[in-house]
Structure formats: C-alpha cells, structure tokens
Design an enzyme around this catalytic site. Structure first.
Site, short mmCIF file in Angstrom:
data_model
loop_
_atom_site.label_atom_id
_atom_site.label_comp_id
_atom_site.label_asym_id
_atom_site.label_seq_id
_atom_site.Cartn_x
_atom_site.Cartn_y
_atom_site.Cartn_z
N LYS A 109 -14.33 17.17 -21.18
CA LYS A 109 -15.62 16.50 -21.01
C LYS A 109 -16.67 16.97 -22.02
O LYS A 109 -17.72 16.33 -22.15
CB LYS A 109 -16.14 16.71 -19.59
CG LYS A 109 -15.20 16.19 -18.50
CD LYS A 109 -14.97 14.69 -18.62
CE LYS A 109 -14.16 14.18 -17.43
NZ LYS A 109 -13.93 12.73 -17.49
N SER A 121 -6.03 19.38 -11.84
CA SER A 121 -5.69 18.09 -12.46
C SER A 121 -4.72 18.27 -13.62
O SER A 121 -3.93 17.37 -13.92
CB SER A 121 -6.96 17.37 -12.94
OG SER A 121 -7.63 18.12 -13.93
#
Length: 402
Positions: A106, A329
């Site tokens: 991100k 994840s």
C-alpha cells in the site's frame, strides 16, 4: 584515496555540500556504503572504504541516496519459495512487498493517489485534510507520506484491525477513528464520508474507487514482475482488498502475454467475488465484503477461496520455514498459489505471488496468539526441553549436572 563510484558529483545533505569533510578522531576501518532501493543501484553494488583519520570523504553519486523516503517505494525483490512448496510441481516466486519502506504494498498507492490529486489541483499541503477508510496498510502508507508532505490525515478503520496498526498510524501523526467491525470496510467507508461532509477542505482519496490505485501497479509492480522473471511468468496470484494490485499487475502482464493466468484470492468466509455473501473473517487486508469500483473483474481468470485458519497456518510456516515474516493475507496468497501450482497442467510453470505486508504489525493478532502465550509463560533462568535425532529428550541446562 579512490572515490566511490568514480563520480565527480558530491553529496548534498540538507543544503550542505560534503565535498571535502575531514574524518575527525579515530580512523575508519571500513565503511559500507550502498542501498538496494534507489533506481539504478544494485544490491550487489557495495563498496568498502579504507581511510586514514584525516583523509576527506570521497565524492558520492547523489542518486545513491534518496532525497526523501518516498523515493524508496517500489523495486521490491522476488524470491523463490522452497520448503512450503515441497511436492508442488510448479515454481513459485514471491514478490516481497513486505520490503517497502513502510512494509506493505500500500506504500505504492498511498504515494500515487496523493501525487495524482496534487497534479489535478484537488489537494495542497497545509490546506487540505485527507480522509480515508482503511483496513490499516493503506492508512499507514498514506500516513508516512502525509508526514513527509505536510498533510493532516484522518483515517477510519474497523476496530478488529491489529493494535500495531493503530499505534503505527498515530505514530505518523494521523488521527484515527474506529468503526464497528461487524460492518466491515463498508462501515469505515460510510464513516469517512460522514466526516468529510462536515469538514471544509476535506478530501477523500477513495482507494476503492481511485484509478490511481491500479495505475501505480500497471506502471511499476507489473513491469517489475515481468522484468524480474525475464518475461517467463505464467501465473499471477494476488489477494483482493481494493483490487488495485491484481487489476494493474494483471492488465500489464496480460498486455505483455495474453496467456498469463491471473488468480484472485479471497476469504472463504466472505467469498463475494465467488458469488457468496460477505462475512467476518481473520484475513486482514482482503475480503472487504463488496466488489470495489477499482477492481477490473475481467482481468482475473479464476477465484480461489482460502479459509482464515489455512491462511494463518501458512503465514506461520512462511516465517519458520522460509524466513519470511508476513501477514495473514500473504499466507492466503501462498496457500492459493500452491493449490494452483499443484495442478498437473501447471507443472514446471512459474507462478508469481504477491506478499502484501510484513508480519511484525500483526503481533497482537490471532496470527501470533499461541506464541504470545508461550512467551508470556517463559520463566527466568529455567530449562528448556530438546530432543536429538533419535527422539531422546534432554534438558538445557542439564538436570543434576548431567
């Protein structure tokens, strides 16, 4: 003394030219100079300086030292997985987004969304307050960039996200508003919209809708994978949070080779892309419970669902067997990659899998719950029990001196 890099350029730091600064005091026996991130600088390009105490520091190439931390984003390495993939006939290489400046994929979109909004004249430092819903990693990416650029930042986040994420966000100076975890990211989005509606000069970057999200992966992450695999990548595996990574990378790679097979990963407990209903799960960062606007649902060829428990188990194995400390994840993505790579038709193929975030920010989460209990139970100067190759157990230090 020979100059490093052979350049006549001198290093400028905070406006000061370090062209001929004497080394005071004790002599420098060795000085390792070099970084892996800035463009044009190889990890292998490392120089050792032998210097006397009064000799000047040699001239350094300016492009070996970034002007600020945002220039270190991107160009993350790839590495083959070896132990967790045992028995899998495909080759699986992990894209280590865990090695970004703030340890997640991100970082890329945080910078690009801000730069894009600035280019359009929509925001300016010292005037605009940025507001954004986040599951944590996008918020962290935005927070450190906002700190560099001088923006005020308000983030809304489900209360189910880890304590490390809360602390990190506030450490960078962001203001944090927690929302009902039962409402998932949808609740955080609604809260961000409500906050922005009541504030003058507020701007929501809208990571779930912002085209700059996918653009940065089309311009950087995808090309990096293509280059590092020498154009030999056959399959891309990526979890879906906002959908920006799989959209940008998938579009770029398919543009280079339409035969590249793109696999989306989502939680089995919230399998919206597979036609299921949204639901609570433990895989922070993916499975938002809705189909994001930025996601190109035509770019992936299939969806693989992974359970929270299997994702946690794989993330644990990645740390203990591969030396890769990752988030849950990442475990989900690798679990899916191994499933896909174990199909007979994929034998010998090269699979690229994205590892989105570093595991240290999940220490308070379920990922490390058993280790936390074990660490809490450790005594002081007590023995531990080990076993040899024959299965015989013994203590260290030994009992009764034996």
């Amino acid at each position: 003394m020979a100059a490093l890099g052979g350049s006549s350029k001198c290093l400028q730091l905070a406006g000061t030219t370090l062209d001929s600064v004497p080394l005071q005091g004790r002599g420098v026996a060795s000085l390792n100079v070099g970084q892996s991130r800035p463009t044009g600088f190889s990890r292998k390009s490392r120089h050792v300086l032998q210097a006397a105490s009064t000799e000047p520091i040699p001239s350094l190439k300016k492009d070996k030292i970034a002007s600020n931390v945002t220039e270190l984003i991107g160009n993350t390495p790839m590495v083959f997985l070896n132990k967790v993939t045992k028995g899998c006939p495909a080759k699986i290489a992990a894209k280590l987004e865990i090695m970004e400046p703030c340890c997640s994929v991100k970082d890329r979109i945080g910078l690009n969304m801000i730069l894009d909004a600035e280019k359009k004249g929509a925001i300016s430092p010292g005037k605009t307050t940025l507001v954004e819903p986040t599951s944590g990693n996008t918020g962290i990416g935005l927070a450190f960039i906002a700190a560099v650029k001088g923006y005020d930042l308000i983030l809304t986040m489900p209360a189910s996200m880890s304590m490390e994420r809360r602390v990190l966000l506030m450490a960078f100076g962001a203001k944090l508003v927690l929302t009902d975890p039962a409402k998932g990211m949808g609740g955080a989005v609604s809260k961000a919209q409500a906050i922005a509606a009541d504030m003058p000069d507020a701007y929501i970057l809208q990571q779930f809708e912002n085209a700059a999200n996918a653009d940065v992966h089309r311009l950087t992450t995808g090309p990096e994978i293509w280059k590092d695999t020498a154009g030999q990548v056959d399959i891309l595996v990526s979890g879906i949070g906002t959908g920006g990574t799989i959209t940008g990378c998938g579009e770029y790679l398919k543009g280079k080779n339409p035969k590249v097979h793109v696999v989306a990963v989502e939680p089995v407990e919230s399998a919206v892309l597979s036609g299921g209903k949204p639901g609570p799960h433990k895989i922070q960062g993916i499975g938002a419970g809705f189909v994001p606007g930025v996601l190109n649902t035509e770019v992936f060829d299939e969806v693989v669902t992974v359970s929270s428990d299997d994702s946690i188990a794989m993330a644990t194995r990645l740390a203990s067997e591969e030396g890769l400390l990752c988030g849950i994840s990442s475990g989900a993505a690798v679990k899916a990659a191994i499933e896909v790579g174990s199909r007979p038709e994929n034998a010998g193929k090269l699979i690229a899998v994205i590892l989105p975030s570093f595991g240290e920010r999940y220490l308070s989460s379920v990922l490390f719950s058993s280790l936390r209990d074990e660490c809490a139970a450790l005594g002081i100067n007590e023995r531990i029990q080990l076993s040899d190759v024959a299965g015989r157990k013994f203590f260290v230090p030994p009992l009764n001196g034996k």
